[in-house]
Write an enzyme that holds these catalytic residues in place. Structure first.
Site: not given
Length: 179
Positions: A80, A99-100, A130, A133
């Site tokens: 990630h 996008a996030e 880390f 959301a």
């Protein structure tokens, strides 16, 4: 064996019924990107078809991740991107992550420097980036969570990171599948 599919072989807007009918290769082509750089999650989840709901599909996919060894979960987390990190600066994040994390483009210079420092401290302590959301948190909440989570033990953080990935991937599935 890996097969390359053209975009015309996987419908742009899928329903749950479509997902349940896909062969393994097309299922992975459609859902392999839901979990960051980890199409193996979709590959393993495919065998559990048919799915009664998007939530059932999601629980199955998260279950695949949770059923792996601690070492595999940590390697999975390392796939990630860091928040507003090198990948974001270089423009090499996945479309989902780009996008996030779009809201983090508005960080001030001081906020960006603080985020980089905190990210480095977190990764040094826990051995993975880390994860939060972003779409479900304000800028202030992200910074507060990062400061708090740096202080936790790594086993607690491993679980917290998987919980955040669960939120992120459920949102991704919701966007991918027509309702």
């Amino acid at each position: 064996m890996s097969a390359v599919l053209s975009t015309s072989e996987v419908p742009a807007a899928l329903t749950l019924a479509d997902i349940n009918r896909l062969d393994r290769v097309r299922f992975v082509a459609a859902l392999g990107g839901v979990f960051e750089h980890s199409p193996w999650v979709a590959t393993q989840a495919w065998a559990e078809r048919p799915f009664a709901s998007i939530d059932h599909l999601h629980r199955t996919m998260i279950g695949v991740v949770r059923s792996t060894s601690r070492e595999v979960r940590i390697d999975f987390l390392r796939m990630h991107p860091e928040l507003a990190g090198k990948e974001a600066q270089a423009g090499t994040m996945t479309n989902h992550s780009t996008a996030e994390q779009a809201g983090l483009n508005a960080l001030t210079r001081d906020e960006l420097l603080a985020l980089r420092r905190l990210n480095a401290e977190y990764a040094e302590k826990h051995g993975f980036p880390f994860i939060i959301a972003v779409l479900k948190n304000t800028r202030s909440q992200i910074f507060d969570a990062l400061r708090t989570r740096i202080q936790r033990d790594t086993d607690t953080e491993l679980e917290a990171a998987i919980e955040q990935i669960s939120i992120i991937t459920r949102l991704r599935l919701g966007r991918l599948l027509a309702h």
